[in-house]
Design an enzyme around this catalytic site. Structure first.
Site, mmCIF file in Angstrom:
data_model
loop_
_atom_site.group_PDB
_atom_site.id
_atom_site.type_symbol
_atom_site.label_atom_id
_atom_site.label_comp_id
_atom_site.label_asym_id
_atom_site.label_seq_id
_atom_site.Cartn_x
_atom_site.Cartn_y
_atom_site.Cartn_z
ATOM 1 N N LYS A 34 0.804 -1.229 0.000
ATOM 2 C CA LYS A 34 0.000 0.000 0.000
ATOM 3 C C LYS A 34 0.834 1.276 0.000
ATOM 4 O O LYS A 34 0.426 2.271 -0.584
ATOM 5 C CB LYS A 34 -1.000 -0.001 1.156
ATOM 6 N N ARG A 129 -7.454 -0.453 16.864
ATOM 7 C CA ARG A 129 -7.924 -0.186 15.506
ATOM 8 C C ARG A 129 -8.982 -1.259 15.222
ATOM 9 O O ARG A 129 -9.979 -1.305 15.927
ATOM 10 C CB ARG A 129 -6.780 -0.131 14.482
#
Ligand SMILES: *Cc1c(COP(=O)(O)O)cnc(C)c1O
Length: 353
Positions: A34, A129
């Site tokens: 990414k 998260r």
């Protein structure tokens, strides 16, 4: 002109080293692309270095890898949007998930398509998260396994992303223990236990990673040779993988204090200044759109980043002992966050060395 120089062979070396290290603890590696926006050449180098899977948080990036002919199984790191399941299942074989509703929807679409993706349910072991909070994990996972048509066959956790929590063996023991209990309760075998990202590497280095963890998802360490969570360069890797340069478009001596009433800068920030007298300043053809100014690491002594607006990066070069002229390039290494911006900016020219 803004140029990002990329060193694919060094990325291959990092991958070789890290895949070797992980393999000695029985851990496979998924290369996380990414930070490069799914750059196929760099994914390919990491695969040559030993990565078995490709992983990215965005479907677009995985499609890019597929288009370039990379056919290793792909893992989607961000749980898929319900609105894009069709596209996701056409391109991706493995998913990190954390909602029953998503699992149900994937199972439905997968059945219609006749595909059997592998779903890895995420457990939040403290970083806050994604994932079901660990104390509720067994109950939720037992339920989700029952509705998933056999698709949920792995568990995972992620650390070091929000809470900055570092990996300790107990975090991984948690997911292994939930997995064992869920297997006993449901009869569904858990094949994949994915512990870490780059922040978890110290456990492997110290030979302290609980047995049973069999997949790591590595981005920063392969691509940059750094580990932001533990604030270090990963031993055995090189950071000579990317370097960004901006061109000097103005070079002038000016006062270090602005003149007039001070409001806010172009980003609404209140600037602070120190009176250092007159200074030699260079403006580079880089800005907030291309870099994270605080993440720029000058490669020469005497160069200091003062500020950036959208398209202008201001340096103090008074103490630089070399010769600098309008038209010259000034080069920087970058933090992970800065690299994310420069690979994403269409205004930065990418050159492979
Ligand atoms: C980005 C990401 C990774 C890779 O993290 P690095 O620190 O770059 O190694 C791994 N897992 C998940 C879920 C991610 O989002």
């Amino acid at each position: 002109m803004a140029i990002l120089k990329i060193y694919p062979e060094n990325i291959k070396k990092n991958s070789e080293y890290l895949c070797g290290l992980c393999s000695s603890s029985g851990i496979d590696v998924a290369v996380v692309t990414k930070v490069t926006c799914g750059d196929p050449m760099l994914a390919q180098k990491a695969i040559e270095g030993g990565a078995k899977y490709v992983a990215d948080s965005r479907i677009e990036n995985i499609k890019k890898l597929r288009k370039a002919g990379i056919n290793n199984p792909a893992l989607l790191l961000r749980t898929p949007s319900l609105k894009r399941l069709d596209e996701a299942l056409d391109n991706i074989q493995m998913f990190l998930v954390s909602e029953l509703k998503t699992v149900e929807a994937i199972a439905e679409v997968a059945k219609n398509k006749g595909v059997k993706p592998s779903l890895i349910y995420m457990i939040d072991t403290g970083d806050l998260r994604e994932g079901v909070w660990y104390s509720e994990a067994l109950e939720e996972i037992t339920r989700v396994v029952k509705i998933s048509n056999g698709l949920v066959n792995g568990l995972g956790t992620n650390l070091g992303c929000y809470g900055g929590i570092v990996a300790t063996p107990d975090k991984f023991e948690m997911i292994l223990s939930v997995g064992k209990k869920a297997e006993a309760l449901t009869g569904q075998k858990m094949k994949i236990y994915t512990g870490g990202n780059t922040a978890s590497l110290p456990l492997v280095e110290e030979n302290n990673c609980p047995q049973g963890i069999n997949l790591f998802r590595l981005g920063e360490s392969i691509m940059c040779g750094t580990d932001a969570t533990n604030n270090r360069i990963v031993p055995g890797t090189t950071t000579d993988t990317f370097i960004i340069g901006g061109e000097v478009i103005e070079l002038k001596v000016k006062p270090s204090l602005p003149e007039g009433e001070i409001g806010r800068d172009s980003f609404g920030r209140k600037p602070v200044f120190e009176d250092r007298g007159n200074r030699l300043r260079a403006i580079l053809s880089l800005g907030e759109q291309d870099v994270l100014p605080a993440g720029l690491i000058p490669q020469e002594k005497g160069i200091e980043v003062l500020h950036a607006s959208s398209d202008h990066l201001i340096l103090d070069v008074t103490d630089y002992s070399g010769a600098l002229n309008v038209g010259d390039m000034v080069w920087f290494k970058q933090s992970y966050g800065c690299l994310l911006r420069s690979t994403t900016s269409p205004y930065v020219v990418k050159e492979y060395e």
